[in-house]
Design an enzyme around this catalytic site. Sequence first.
Site, short mmCIF file in Angstrom:
data_model
loop_
_atom_site.label_atom_id
_atom_site.label_comp_id
_atom_site.label_asym_id
_atom_site.label_seq_id
_atom_site.Cartn_x
_atom_site.Cartn_y
_atom_site.Cartn_z
N GLU A 218 0.83 -1.20 0.00
CA GLU A 218 0.00 0.00 0.00
C GLU A 218 0.87 1.25 0.00
O GLU A 218 1.93 1.28 0.62
CB GLU A 218 -0.91 -0.01 1.25
CG GLU A 218 -1.76 -1.27 1.32
CD GLU A 218 -2.40 -1.50 2.69
OE1 GLU A 218 -2.66 -0.51 3.39
OE2 GLU A 218 -2.62 -2.67 3.05
N GLU A 329 -9.98 5.66 2.66
CA GLU A 329 -10.39 4.85 3.82
C GLU A 329 -10.38 5.74 5.05
O GLU A 329 -9.50 6.59 5.21
CB GLU A 329 -9.41 3.69 4.02
CG GLU A 329 -9.70 2.84 5.26
CD GLU A 329 -8.66 1.73 5.47
OE1 GLU A 329 -8.68 1.14 6.55
OE2 GLU A 329 -7.83 1.50 4.57
#
Length: 414
Positions: A218, A329
């Site tokens: 990520e 997120e």
Amino acid sequence: MEMQSRSKMLRFMVMSLVFFFTEMAASMSTQNLDVQAQLKLLNKPAVKSVKSPDGDIIDCIKLAHQPAFDHPSFKNHKIQMTPNFHPEHAFAESKVSSKTKPGSSREITQMWHLKGRCPEGTIPMRRTKEDDLLRASSIKAFGKKKHKTIPQPRSADPDLLTQSGHQHAIAYVDGDKYYGAKATINVWEPKIQLPNEFSLSQIWILGGSFGEDLNSIEAGWQVSPDLYGDNHTRLFTYWTSDAYQATGCYNLLCSGFIQINNEIAMGASIYPISGYHNSQYDISLLVWKDPKEGNWWLQFGNNYVLGYWPAFLFSYLSDSASMIEWGGEVVNSESDGLHTSTQMGSGHFPNEGFGKASYFKNIQIVDGSNNLRVPKGLATFTEQSNCYNVQTGKGGSWGNYFYYGGPGRNPGCP
């Protein structure tokens, strides 16, 4: 007789208190020793240190002294200083102009650059402070994500998705073999309601199932008061090979990612950031798998190849990724029984468009021939579209793009 009994009770209470405080002092002393030992492990001797205007200290440490090499698995690892291959078209985009035109964005750097740079042969590393470790639930948990933080678009059970308190607004592709991904993301400073919540925008490179064997790489930007002790927007990376259970961490806080670049610091604040109805600033991120060595590389902008995750860290990703996700997120802790007011992206819904909403543009995947390609079958996913939403589009110099984000709590998202 009663006097004697009182005296005994008093003595017992005093002894209990003495015992309690002795135990507490011993416990604090042990914790302090543990904290100091961990700080020594994370903060390597610096060749030079730069004090950033945001309060960070960036230590320039020798390349071979970075935390990755503390692990026995890295003992005989030969540092790869350049990738063998770049994906085709990776450097084809022209350098972003500092003059902003409608629909364009400005160049970005990091806050600490205002006060200095690191010399060749070193890498910049954000110094971990005592307070950083004390904010974590435990020294072991510092720099790690909690379980179940990956959006699972294919799940039929919405309860399963929200039980972790994480919410997403993403675009994704799956059903093929992927060898990397790219996107340009504009950078904001979303408001966070509680210190244990965060807001991030990132690319996920995923392999395996969403069970206990998930591999994930990520990269993106985040605001995380718990991790960094402030509300600045910071460049970050993460990796795990077992669904966040025992492996992986943010940035350089454990063995894993090997940095080779002396200009960009993981976890350092990005500067400047986009403003509502104002100048837009974005970062370009590319993650790809070197076909020869099998390592996963990270590039920031058009000029900075930052480093790589060695192939041996992963099981599924040692071959290829099975899903790519792009998007935002947040943590929704619902502390007062209401949805959090923590913002995602700019804190505005996608339909507000350029200059107001957050975007990912020039979304691409890397295929098996090491070419950058437009993703086929791009789908979107969000748990509660009235809290955070996503809206795709395509065309012009933006290629495949989407706007995403939202304010969290609002009349439609109580």
